[in-house]
Design a protein around this motif. Structure first.
Motif, PDB file in Angstrom:
ATOM      1  N   ARG A  34     -29.460 -32.871  -9.989  1.00  0.00           N
ATOM      2  CA  ARG A  34     -29.446 -31.631  -9.912  1.00  0.00           C
ATOM      3  C   ARG A  34     -28.449 -30.705 -10.436  1.00  0.00           C
ATOM      4  O   ARG A  34     -27.810 -29.750  -9.688  1.00  0.00           O
ATOM      5  N   PRO A  35     -27.726 -31.025 -11.576  1.00  0.00           N
ATOM      6  CA  PRO A  35     -26.651 -30.276 -12.355  1.00  0.00           C
ATOM      7  C   PRO A  35     -27.173 -28.978 -12.669  1.00  0.00           C
ATOM      8  O   PRO A  35     -28.132 -28.703 -13.040  1.00  0.00           O
ATOM      9  N   GLY A  36     -26.267 -27.985 -12.723  1.00  0.00           N
ATOM     10  CA  GLY A  36     -26.555 -26.535 -13.176  1.00  0.00           C
ATOM     11  C   GLY A  36     -25.510 -26.359 -14.335  1.00  0.00           C
ATOM     12  O   GLY A  36     -26.076 -25.815 -15.383  1.00  0.00           O
ATOM     13  N   THR A  37     -24.424 -26.299 -14.040  1.00  0.00           N
ATOM     14  CA  THR A  37     -23.467 -25.676 -15.083  1.00  0.00           C
ATOM     15  C   THR A  37     -23.567 -26.416 -16.371  1.00  0.00           C
ATOM     16  O   THR A  37     -23.013 -25.739 -17.427  1.00  0.00           O
ATOM     17  N   TYR A  38     -24.090 -27.455 -16.533  1.00  0.00           N
ATOM     18  CA  TYR A  38     -23.829 -28.211 -17.787  1.00  0.00           C
ATOM     19  C   TYR A  38     -24.417 -27.607 -19.118  1.00  0.00           C
ATOM     20  O   TYR A  38     -24.276 -27.859 -20.197  1.00  0.00           O
ATOM     21  N   ILE A  39     -25.238 -26.619 -18.823  1.00  0.00           N
ATOM     22  CA  ILE A  39     -25.962 -26.294 -19.870  1.00  0.00           C
ATOM     23  C   ILE A  39     -25.122 -25.052 -20.470  1.00  0.00           C
ATOM     24  O   ILE A  39     -25.306 -25.138 -21.869  1.00  0.00           O
ATOM     25  N   TYR A  40     -24.198 -24.498 -19.772  1.00  0.00           N
ATOM     26  CA  TYR A  40     -23.306 -23.547 -20.428  1.00  0.00           C
ATOM     27  C   TYR A  40     -21.957 -24.104 -20.328  1.00  0.00           C
ATOM     28  O   TYR A  40     -21.168 -23.742 -21.262  1.00  0.00           O
ATOM     29  N   MET A  41     -21.577 -24.891 -19.479  1.00  0.00           N
ATOM     30  CA  MET A  41     -20.125 -25.348 -19.134  1.00  0.00           C
ATOM     31  C   MET A  41     -18.932 -24.223 -18.866  1.00  0.00           C
ATOM     32  O   MET A  41     -19.683 -23.132 -19.320  1.00  0.00           O
TER      33      MET A  41
END
Lengths: 356, 356
Positions: free
Chosen positions: B225-232
């Motif tokens: 469940r990663p979140g930040t990966y889309i924006y970094m």
């Protein structure tokens, strides 16, 4: 979504509660202190972002209000506020156009600390029906914006004075906390240099709640712009400017987890409390829970360190007192006005999130 | 207020810019990594809070999405998302009623780490048309929520299994950053104990962008469940999980003051960047301005330390890369989707500020 709550017990969490009686007491006390000191009060609305309290502050005797963003000033003007100070360098076509439109509706004043800012204002207000009051921002030790010397202030005051659509209005500073005396000396020396050059300071304005109860030396400052005093917070208590009983704003939260004897997790994380500590060692405390402090935050979880004897259990609701209340308010679309345990009103935070 | 901007130059500041090409590349790369590792991807929408990207993540292969608040899940369900995981202890009458209503519309799953949470869910879903999937949250070293031992997990799994309206769905953790192997060992031991007691884990789900590129040992985790990966962001760069060229979200800001040779002040303070550093030594950096770092924030001012040779001047516009992008997004009512310098679209941050 749900019925309108009548008491605190019916409010879903997290939520901001504003104790109306305390806020009104704080407003009255600050006005009395300003009156006694012979300075005008121009409250900063950044703390509450509510027309309701801005109007109450003016009704209680404030000379006007302070906003930081044009969007905030627009909200306040729409609500009937008529005298607004924007202590900010307004730059860029869109903001200057909005500033000019607003100036046609209310009494407006701004600040500048550079020739570039003044050029933008002068170009925009060249043909204005009435000139715009522009103060010079001075860095009296706060280390943020502001001219670095009285000679710089003189040069900018002359530039403002020479611009047809502008008039020189005086000096503004945001002093370093606890350095009010240093700020006053800086402002007095600058005022005197300007006066010697034929430029009078109509207004000399300072800010910051921690120093507002202090008796100013001489009569340098003519106006004061505190914000936090209406709600107070943990930082103000740490600075000796308030007691716990003065604090009008808390975050109502629920204990969602009790993983260990000394750890509780709240449904209020950085999205409900912000990560802003103003230098305090933790983020918040639980009112009425001796020794319970919020020591860690992720976005949706507040990690509380508890004394081992704590009886706090999953599902319990707590009142959280944050370190710095102003940015907390900016996270909420609405606040609950309360009196005791009763919900008096629910107010939209009309000037929330006004970034431009 | 103003015409809709066609290029970045026409956007008033501060504003969030999302580089669409980079975000799409990040989505595709994460999905490919999950596919290669044989785990399902269930992106956390906390980072973008946009139905637009949630749908894109699912179209690219995600098994569903993760939300933290019922209010976020309601927004996503309204937008057509159909499989939503809420890894949170849902407590209280209002939230349980909303959860039940949402469960009637989409495939929902939640977590619990206490008997109290399970009792609330069991009471609410007793007569539900189809049972609710409930996972047990495990504290595998993150020190937030979660059961502290596999024996606790077993007791709660039995409680879920015995409740008519619920079914036991497996294990969930948010691992301490860099402790993915430790988390996997914890989860494997718990899975095995539960299996020995006749309770199978359909799902074992972990999260956190920093560890998502890591090759998991064995096949303990079934879902990520990663979140930040889309924006970094700057934190992900510091952790080695991204490069500057992967970062899709920046804050466009204007230099409003240049008080000294090494100090610039931006119109982006904590109200535009948050005070959340995730432990990094400063708040943000200026993209393309070597050595320029945001070292201080007040609500409406960002204090930048500059190399003495910097030519940055009042009125210049800069792109700011924050330490932690997720809470930044929560401060904005809208974001600008860009491709190069062109504004592709302006999207309301539909799930912003959903506190309950």
């Amino acid at each position: 979504m749900t019925d309108r709550p009548k008491t605190i017990d019916e409010i879903d969490t997290p939520a901001v509660l504003i104790d109306l009686d305390r806020a009104e007491k704080n407003i009255a006390r600050a006005q009395a202190a300003a009156d006694a000191a012979g300075v005008k009060l121009r409250p900063h609305i950044k703390t509450h972002k509510l027309p309701f309290f801005a109007k109450k502050q003016v009704e209680t005797g404030a000379a006007g209000i302070t906003c930081q963003k044009i969007g905030e000033a627009e909200v306040m003007a729409d609500a009937g506020l008529t005298d607004i100070f924007l202590p900010y360098n307004i730059l860029g076509r869109q903001k200057l156009e909005r500033l000019k439109a607003l100036h046609g509706r209310v009494t407006l004043s701004v600040t500048a600390d550079s020739a570039t800012t003044i050029e933008g204002l002068a170009g925009t207000f060249r043909d204005a029906a009435h000139p715009l009051k522009v103060l010079i921002e001075c860095d009296t030790g706060g280390g943020r914006c502001g001219v670095q010397s009285k000679e710089e202030a003189l040069a900018l005051a002359r530039q403002i004075d020479a611009a047809p659509g502008l008039f020189f209005g005086g000096l503004m500073t945001f002093p370093a906390p606890g350095k009010a005396a240093q700020a006053e000396a800086w402002l007095a020396a600058t005022r005197d240099l300007l006066a010697a050059n034929g430029l009078a300071c109509e207004t000399i304005t300072s800010g910051g709640t921690p120093d507002m109860w202090r008796k100013p030396e001489g009569q340098v400052v003519t106006e004061y712009r505190p914000g936090t005093y209406i709600y107070m917070d943990r930082y103000q208590i740490a600075k000796g400017a308030a007691t716990l009983d003065d604090c009008a704003a808390t975050v109502l939260a629920t204990v969602v987890s009790r993983p260990t004897a000394t750890r509780a997790i709240l449904d209020a994380g950085s999205k409900a409390l912000t990560s802003d500590t103003l230098g305090l060692p933790d983020y918040a405390e639980l009112v009425g829970e001796a020794g319970a402090r919020v020591i860690g935050l992720s976005e949706e979880h507040g990690k509380v360190e508890l004394p081992a004897a704590s009886r706090l259990k999953v599902g319990d609701r707590v009142r959280v007192l944050p370190d710095h209340i102003c940015p907390v308010i900016n996270l909420y679309d609405q606040v609950y006005l309360i009196s005791g345990d009763r919900v008096v009103d629910i107010l939209p935070v009309a000037a929330r999130g006004k970034l431009t």
